[in-house]
Scaffold this active site. Structure first.
Site, mmCIF file in Angstrom:
data_model
loop_
_atom_site.group_PDB
_atom_site.id
_atom_site.type_symbol
_atom_site.label_atom_id
_atom_site.label_comp_id
_atom_site.label_asym_id
_atom_site.label_seq_id
_atom_site.Cartn_x
_atom_site.Cartn_y
_atom_site.Cartn_z
ATOM 1 N N ASP A 189 0.859 -1.190 0.000
ATOM 2 C CA ASP A 189 0.000 0.000 0.000
ATOM 3 C C ASP A 189 0.891 1.233 0.000
ATOM 4 O O ASP A 189 1.747 1.387 0.861
ATOM 5 C CB ASP A 189 -0.915 0.004 1.226
ATOM 6 C CG ASP A 189 -1.782 1.250 1.271
ATOM 7 O OD1 ASP A 189 -2.649 1.381 0.391
ATOM 8 O OD2 ASP A 189 -1.569 2.092 2.155
ATOM 9 N N GLU A 279 -1.674 -1.367 -6.121
ATOM 10 C CA GLU A 279 -2.918 -0.792 -6.592
ATOM 11 C C GLU A 279 -2.614 0.061 -7.813
ATOM 12 O O GLU A 279 -1.595 0.743 -7.849
ATOM 13 C CB GLU A 279 -3.447 0.107 -5.469
ATOM 14 C CG GLU A 279 -4.917 0.091 -5.303
ATOM 15 C CD GLU A 279 -5.292 0.924 -4.089
ATOM 16 O OE1 GLU A 279 -6.469 1.244 -3.965
ATOM 17 O OE2 GLU A 279 -4.414 1.245 -3.271
ATOM 18 N N CYS A 332 -12.762 -4.320 5.604
ATOM 19 C CA CYS A 332 -12.137 -4.840 6.816
ATOM 20 C C CYS A 332 -11.344 -6.077 6.434
ATOM 21 O O CYS A 332 -11.867 -6.988 5.795
ATOM 22 C CB CYS A 332 -13.197 -5.193 7.850
ATOM 23 S SG CYS A 332 -12.517 -6.049 9.278
ATOM 24 N N CYS A 335 -12.939 -9.359 8.562
ATOM 25 C CA CYS A 335 -14.218 -9.984 8.252
ATOM 26 C C CYS A 335 -14.705 -9.660 6.839
ATOM 27 O O CYS A 335 -15.670 -10.263 6.368
ATOM 28 C CB CYS A 335 -15.279 -9.556 9.273
ATOM 29 S SG CYS A 335 -15.762 -7.830 9.148
ATOM 30 N N CYS A 351 -13.809 -1.562 12.829
ATOM 31 C CA CYS A 351 -14.903 -2.279 12.181
ATOM 32 C C CYS A 351 -15.851 -2.807 13.253
ATOM 33 O O CYS A 351 -15.461 -2.982 14.414
ATOM 34 C CB CYS A 351 -14.345 -3.432 11.354
ATOM 35 S SG CYS A 351 -15.608 -4.510 10.682
ATOM 36 N N CYS A 353 -16.837 -5.689 13.674
ATOM 37 C CA CYS A 353 -16.451 -7.009 14.172
ATOM 38 C C CYS A 353 -15.428 -6.903 15.292
ATOM 39 O O CYS A 353 -14.996 -7.902 15.847
ATOM 40 C CB CYS A 353 -15.898 -7.871 13.048
ATOM 41 S SG CYS A 353 -14.273 -7.368 12.485
ATOM 42 N N ASP A 360 -3.194 1.853 6.892
ATOM 43 C CA ASP A 360 -2.375 1.428 5.758
ATOM 44 C C ASP A 360 -2.124 -0.080 5.792
ATOM 45 O O ASP A 360 -2.095 -0.742 4.753
ATOM 46 C CB ASP A 360 -1.042 2.178 5.752
ATOM 47 C CG ASP A 360 -1.250 3.687 5.626
ATOM 48 O OD1 ASP A 360 -2.228 4.079 4.965
ATOM 49 O OD2 ASP A 360 -0.449 4.454 6.184
#
Ligand code: ZN
Length: 388
Positions: A189, A279, A332, A335, A351, A353, A360
């Site tokens: 990333d 990316e 996330c 999950c 999140c 969860c 990052d």
């Protein structure tokens, strides 16, 4: 005239001896004057190949322009070739490595001392860097010089040699994975607060670089001062020329600092990991954001991706590019739920969860997971080669 370098050079050769290229008045003793075609006066001072390679460039430019207009060429629109002004472009020329009838190459390295390059017509030139590694590779038949480009940047002439070399030694290449083997992908990333965070799909952070140099931002005060100094000098004066060179040196230094850092980081990544996922960033689009443009430009992400690709190619590794619509920072990594509304300022990802981790790192893990998914069922175009 057909648009190939070959036709252009023939056209140029026919033209350079004519009256259009150069003429003088000749007056004999009786006083009668006549025009004598002498051709281009300086054509013998310059190596013939300089003209040839310029013709090749023109041919390429014209073909690119035509293909872009007719839709045969993808990517951004290509304009009609522009005239190259001595004053407004980087002065440069290219020479191909031709061989003499006896098979001796015209471009030789280290003939006149270890730090020298011998060029046709120009002769031996002293260079800054030691050429030992290249000389050894040429002597062992592991490399061949194809061409040389000379360019004048920031008050100095630079030589770049294009060489054809054999593959890296197997000891420096990644071991070959057999086809069915999946996994091992490392998500990378790229960000602004940390230059990069690399992680595997099981959530382990393998690399984090936060101390990236920001040469443009750091050198901004100096750049302003040097630029002011240029505009204060009288146009066309010697002082102005010196000030321009000083400013150009400053820009060159910034460029070098950035390039050095990117090479260090990309080398480190491709040496330790054979499967990388990055990316496809819309860098041109992000540069339009005025608040972030300078920081993003300073980071050099596009160049970094390019380096990862070609270096991984040398080592037999893989670089997978995930399309820019994949919401790597919004998912996330535990999950898989999607969180909308995460802003750039949120450094911690939370999140429902119960997951709470660095933003990052979360994105890097998501990229690695995505890489593994794409690896299992490769969709067409997933391994894109587009810069990003
Ligand atoms: Zn979650």
């Amino acid at each position: 005239m057909p648009w190939t370098g070959f036709d252009h050079i023939n056209g140029f050769n026919a033209w350079k001896k004519t009256e259009q290229a150069g003429r003088v008045f000749a007056v004999d003793s009786s006083g009668s004057a006549s025009l004598v075609a002498v051709g281009l006066g300086w054509r013998n001072q310059v190596c013939q190949q300089v003209f040839e390679e310029a013709a090749v460039n023109l041919g390429r430019g014209l073909v690119a322009w035509r293909d872009s207009r007719t839709g045969k060429r993808a990517g951004p629109r290509v304009g009609f070739p522009k005239f190259k002004l001595k004053s407004s472009t980087v002065p440069s020329f290219r020479l191909r490595n031709k061989h003499s009838p006896r098979g001796r190459p015209m471009i030789r390295v280290g003939e006149d001392g270890p730090r020298s390059v011998t060029l046709p017509v120009i002769g031996a030139v002293r260079v800054q860097e030691d050429t030992r590694r290249l000389r050894r590779m040429i002597a062992a038949g592991r490399a061949k010089i194809v061409s040389v480009t000379l360019s004048y940047r920031a008050g100095r002439w630079m030589i770049s040699l294009v060489t054809e070399a054999t593959d890296l030694h197997p000891a420096h290449r990644h071991p070959v994975r057999d086809g069915g083997e999946e996994g091992g992908w490392v998500g990378v990333d790229r960000g602004l607060s940390a230059f990069l965070v690399a992680a595997t799909s099981d959530g382990a952070e393998v690399d984090r670089i936060t101390d990236q140099p920001k040469p443009l931002v750091t050198g901004m005060a100096r750049q302003r001062r040097l630029a002011r100094s240029v505009t204060r000098k009288q146009r066309g004066s010697r002082h102005r020329r010196t000030a321009v060179v000083r400013l150009a040196r400053h820009h060159h230094r910034i460029r070098n600092i950035r390039a050095h850092f990117l090479h260090q980081v990309s080398n480190r990544l491709v040496k330790t990991h054979d499967r990388l996922v990055i990316e496809d960033l819309n860098i041109a689009g992000m540069l339009r954001n005025r608040c972030l443009a300078r920081a993003i430009g300073d980071a050099g992400w596009g160049e970094f991706a390019r380096q990862l690709r070609y270096k991984q190619g040398w080592r037999g590794g893989d670089v997978l590019t995930v399309d820019r619509w994949f919401p790597s920072s919004q998912l996330c990594s535990r999950c898989g739920a999607s969180t909308v509304g995460l802003t750039l300022a949120d450094r911690i990802f939370t999140c429902g969860c119960g997951a709470r981790l660095d933003r990052d790192l979360n994105a890097a893990v998501n990229l690695a997971t995505r890489g593994e998914q794409l690896d299992l069922c490769p969709s067409p175009g997933a391994r894109s080669t587009s810069p990003g």
